[in-house]
Design a protein around this motif. Structure first.
Motif, PDB file in Angstrom:
ATOM      1  N   ASN A  43       0.802  -1.225   0.000  1.00 29.64           N
ATOM      2  CA  ASN A  43       0.000   0.000   0.000  1.00 29.64           C
ATOM      3  C   ASN A  43       0.830   1.269   0.000  1.00 29.64           C
ATOM      4  N   ASN A  46      -9.290  -3.142   2.407  1.00 33.68           N
ATOM      5  CA  ASN A  46      -9.576  -1.809   1.903  1.00 33.68           C
ATOM      6  C   ASN A  46     -11.079  -1.642   1.777  1.00 33.68           C
ATOM      7  N   GLY A  64     -12.952   1.058  -0.345  1.00 32.10           N
ATOM      8  CA  GLY A  64     -12.655   2.149  -1.254  1.00 32.10           C
ATOM      9  C   GLY A  64     -11.168   2.438  -1.208  1.00 32.10           C
ATOM     10  N   GLU A  65     -10.823   3.691  -0.958  1.00 30.77           N
ATOM     11  CA  GLU A  65      -9.421   4.103  -0.878  1.00 30.77           C
ATOM     12  C   GLU A  65      -8.846   3.956   0.520  1.00 30.77           C
ATOM     13  N   ARG A  66      -9.658   3.572   1.488  1.00 28.27           N
ATOM     14  CA  ARG A  66      -9.210   3.525   2.873  1.00 28.27           C
ATOM     15  C   ARG A  66      -8.641   2.159   3.244  1.00 28.27           C
TER      16      ARG A  66
END
Length: 112
Positions: free
Chosen positions: A38, A65, A67-69
């Motif tokens: 990441n 994850n 989404g983008e988190r």
């Protein structure tokens, strides 16, 4: 996140990629995670105590994850905690502290 003091935790290679460990930092349990692929550093730290289940278990959660988190899912009720901010995505009032981390000479450090 800015740290005034740093505590050495362990060697990066002591943590299997995409898992976490628990460390005692200034008397508090801290969940330290090594996330493969990441970021260049790939190390995150949040409080280990899950306020939803009232148990110190976040270091045992599943990394993934949303989404983008980058998150860890608590092993008890499966709430997701953002590894960068400590925010509980399902119940923001139950968020945990996020700690600064760094890797120097193969050692993970957590800032307090």
């Amino acid at each position: 996140m800015q740290a005034s003091r740093w505590t050495p935790i362990c060697a990066v290679d002591d943590i299997v990629p995409n898992t976490g460990v628990c460390a005692l930092v200034d008397g508090d349990q801290v969940a330290v995670f090594r996330v493969a692929g990441n970021t260049s550093q790939g190390v995150y730290a949040i409080g280990n105590y899950d306020p939803n289940s009232h148990a110190a278990v976040l270091s045992r959660g599943l990394i993934g994850n949303l989404g983008e988190r980058i998150v860890v899912a608590s092993p008890i009720y499966k709430q997701h905690f953002d590894l960068i901010t400590g925010e509980c995505l399902e119940a923001p009032a139950n968020s945990v502290h996020a700690y600064a981390t760094k890797v120097e000479n193969g050692t993970i450090w957590v800032g307090v």
